[in-house]
Design an enzyme around this catalytic site. Structure first.
Site, mmCIF file in Angstrom:
data_model
loop_
_atom_site.group_PDB
_atom_site.id
_atom_site.type_symbol
_atom_site.label_atom_id
_atom_site.label_comp_id
_atom_site.label_asym_id
_atom_site.label_seq_id
_atom_site.Cartn_x
_atom_site.Cartn_y
_atom_site.Cartn_z
ATOM 1 N N THR A 1 -44.424 -8.931 -26.857
ATOM 2 C CA THR A 1 -45.782 -8.678 -26.373
ATOM 3 C C THR A 1 -46.742 -9.359 -27.329
ATOM 4 O O THR A 1 -46.462 -9.459 -28.522
ATOM 5 C CB THR A 1 -46.109 -7.167 -26.311
ATOM 6 N N HIS B 1 -46.726 5.649 -32.146
ATOM 7 C CA HIS B 1 -46.728 4.506 -31.237
ATOM 8 C C HIS B 1 -45.264 4.300 -30.859
ATOM 9 O O HIS B 1 -44.511 3.666 -31.582
ATOM 10 C CB HIS B 1 -47.294 3.259 -31.940
ATOM 11 N N ASN C 1 -43.603 -3.202 -36.270
ATOM 12 C CA ASN C 1 -42.958 -1.971 -35.780
ATOM 13 C C ASN C 1 -41.734 -1.587 -36.584
ATOM 14 O O ASN C 1 -41.069 -2.478 -37.120
ATOM 15 C CB ASN C 1 -42.542 -2.176 -34.318
ATOM 16 N N ASP D 1 -51.598 1.621 -26.736
ATOM 17 C CA ASP D 1 -51.152 2.573 -25.704
ATOM 18 C C ASP D 1 -52.372 3.187 -25.000
ATOM 19 O O ASP D 1 -52.335 3.448 -23.794
ATOM 20 C CB ASP D 1 -50.321 3.690 -26.337
HETATM 21 N N1 LIG Z 1 -47.739 -2.403 -33.006
HETATM 22 C C1 LIG Z 1 -47.575 -2.975 -31.821
HETATM 23 O O1 LIG Z 1 -48.090 -2.472 -30.832
HETATM 24 C C2 LIG Z 1 -46.798 -4.258 -31.744
HETATM 25 C C3 LIG Z 1 -46.871 -5.085 -30.621
HETATM 26 C C4 LIG Z 1 -46.147 -6.287 -30.634
HETATM 27 C C5 LIG Z 1 -45.330 -6.593 -31.725
HETATM 28 N N2 LIG Z 1 -45.278 -5.734 -32.767
HETATM 29 C C6 LIG Z 1 -44.429 -5.971 -33.940
HETATM 30 O O2 LIG Z 1 -44.918 -7.084 -34.663
HETATM 31 C C7 LIG Z 1 -43.833 -7.677 -35.365
HETATM 32 C C8 LIG Z 1 -43.785 -9.157 -35.078
HETATM 33 O O3 LIG Z 1 -43.529 -9.390 -33.699
HETATM 34 P P1 LIG Z 1 -43.430 -10.884 -33.147
HETATM 35 O O4 LIG Z 1 -43.166 -10.789 -31.701
HETATM 36 O O5 LIG Z 1 -44.586 -11.687 -33.641
HETATM 37 O O6 LIG Z 1 -42.086 -11.329 -33.885
HETATM 38 P P2 LIG Z 1 -41.703 -12.784 -34.437
HETATM 39 O O7 LIG Z 1 -40.242 -12.680 -34.781
HETATM 40 O O8 LIG Z 1 -42.171 -13.830 -33.485
HETATM 41 O O9 LIG Z 1 -42.551 -12.946 -35.767
HETATM 42 C C9 LIG Z 1 -42.215 -12.351 -36.962
HETATM 43 C C10 LIG Z 1 -42.570 -13.348 -38.048
HETATM 44 O O10 LIG Z 1 -42.399 -12.698 -39.317
HETATM 45 C C11 LIG Z 1 -41.990 -13.721 -40.208
HETATM 46 N N3 LIG Z 1 -41.418 -13.129 -41.417
HETATM 47 C C12 LIG Z 1 -40.191 -12.561 -41.565
HETATM 48 N N4 LIG Z 1 -40.042 -12.136 -42.826
HETATM 49 C C13 LIG Z 1 -41.176 -12.429 -43.490
HETATM 50 C C14 LIG Z 1 -41.612 -12.235 -44.825
HETATM 51 N N5 LIG Z 1 -40.835 -11.624 -45.728
HETATM 52 N N6 LIG Z 1 -42.833 -12.684 -45.164
HETATM 53 C C15 LIG Z 1 -43.625 -13.305 -44.264
HETATM 54 N N7 LIG Z 1 -43.268 -13.514 -42.989
HETATM 55 C C16 LIG Z 1 -42.055 -13.077 -42.607
HETATM 56 C C17 LIG Z 1 -40.998 -14.540 -39.397
HETATM 57 O O11 LIG Z 1 -40.783 -15.819 -39.978
HETATM 58 C C18 LIG Z 1 -41.687 -14.600 -38.042
HETATM 59 O O12 LIG Z 1 -42.492 -15.745 -37.903
HETATM 60 C C19 LIG Z 1 -42.574 -6.931 -34.911
HETATM 61 O O13 LIG Z 1 -42.288 -5.906 -35.856
HETATM 62 C C20 LIG Z 1 -42.995 -6.321 -33.601
HETATM 63 O O14 LIG Z 1 -42.263 -5.161 -33.274
HETATM 64 C C21 LIG Z 1 -46.010 -4.600 -32.809
#
Ligand SMILES: NC(=O)c1ccc[n+]([C@@H]2O[C@H](COP(=O)([O-])OP(=O)(O)OC[C@H]3O[C@@H](n4cnc5c(N)ncnc54)[C@H](O)[C@@H]3O)[C@@H](O)[C@H]2O)c1
Length: 287
Positions: free
Chosen positions: A202, A154, A99, A127
């Site tokens: 989530t 979104h 996101n 959604d």
């Molecule tokens: N599109 C959607 O509907 C939706 C739903 C849930 C989460 N998300 C998004 O997904 C993303 C991740 O969410 P999460 O809850 O898993 O977060 P999280 O913090 O648990 O995971 C993120 C991961 O990215 C890794 N990371 C950071 N920089 C990196 C890089 N340069 N290369 C490789 N890995 C790297 C981190 O080490 C971490 O493990 C967020 O942006 C969140 O907003 C989107």
């Protein structure tokens, strides 16, 4: 993904190597009770020949940080992922979930060296699932019997396209004239906030949306799902990623569809596009 037996190999890449290795080991344990797949922590070179790369890497939010600052840190991460894949020779389909997903899909497209049809954001599929679930409870029909979409960003400016929604071929206003549509739309919009309040993030909903998109691509299903696609003129919107119903197949976005919308929904979609265009411009200028 592993439990649906979609792929023979799944490579996990994370900046935190120990985390990727631990997740891979945990998944491998589960795989002993599922259909065989090789799950391992690897490198971009290992992913070079992958059919699909799913980008879920993002920045964790810091205390009192603005959304834009968080978006800009996540954008830098997605750029790094897209470039690393491109450098490794990746030539598959890039699915972005990080996101703000519409902006980050647009950013990924600039760096992945792939055609627009192969850079997709998970968009409003999640959604839309929430909308079907919210209506299913109220109307006492299965979510799968509700045909309709949430479109646009979104996020807060998303558009629940009630006018084109059908239940057994019937428009919503004749199937359930008493339904409180603004309340349904608000419940859908606020769903992620409520989950995050309770568990901090989530996961199951978005993971299942990701799997559904991968399935449509791998099986060349020509399924119609609302995902974030690069628009080129649809509803007058150009050069932006946002969600419209798309035919998904082996080539990624096979076609972007234009659902019938009423004038209010069209205006809301244009507003959603303006919000995204403005946010992308601010992201590009560093805030
Ligand atoms: N599109 C959607 O509907 C939706 C739903 C849930 C989460 N998300 C998004 O997904 C993303 C991740 O969410 P999460 O809850 O898993 O977060 P999280 O913090 O648990 O995971 C993120 C991961 O990215 C890794 N990371 C950071 N920089 C990196 C890089 N340069 N290369 C490789 N890995 C790297 C981190 O080490 C971490 O493990 C967020 O942006 C969140 O907003 C989107």
């Amino acid at each position: 993904m592993m439990l649906r037996a979609l792929f023979e190999e799944i490579v996990l890449i994370d900046a935190d190597d120990a985390l990727a290795r631990a997740e891979a080991a945990d998944l491998s344990d589960a795989n002993a009770l599922a259909r065989p797949a090789r799950v391992w922590a690897g490198t971009y070179a290992d992913a070079a020949t992958a059919r699909i790369a799913v980008v879920t890497a993002g920045a964790a939010s810091r205390h009192q940080e603005s959304r834009l600052a968080l978006a800009s840190r996540s954008a830098a991460i997605v750029v790094q992922c897209a470039r690393s894949l491109a450098d490794a020779g990746f030539d598959g389909i890039l699915l972005v979930a990080s996101n703000p997903v519409d902006l980050l899909a647009a950013v990924a497209l600039r760096h992945a060296g792939l055609p627009a049809a192969r850079v997709i954001g998970t968009g409003t599929l999640l959604d839309t699932s929430r909308l079907r679930q919210a209506l299913a409870h109220r109307l006492d029909v299965a979510p799968g019997a509700i045909h309709g979409f949430v479109l646009g960003e979104h996020g807060d400016s998303e558009v629940a396209a009630f006018s084109s929604l059908r239940i057994g071929g019937q428009p919503l206003e004749s199937f359930a004239p008493e339904a409180d549509l603004p309340a349904v739309a608000e419940e859908v919009r606020a769903a992620a906030y409520r989950i995050i309040e309770g568990k901090g993030f989530t996961s199951f909903g978005i993971a299942t949306a990701i799997v559904r998109i991968c399935e449509a691509i791998v099986r060349d299903e020509r399924a119609i799902l609302p995902v974030s696609a690069r628009l080129s003129g649809e509803f007058g919107i150009d050069d932006l990623h946002l969600s419209m119903p798309c035919i998904l197949g082996a080539g990624g976005i096979e076609r972007v569809l234009l659902p019938d919308l009423d004038e209010r929904e069209k205006a809301a979609l244009k507003r959603s596009a303006e919000i995204l265009r403005d946010a992308l411009a601010r992201l590009d200028s560093g805030g």
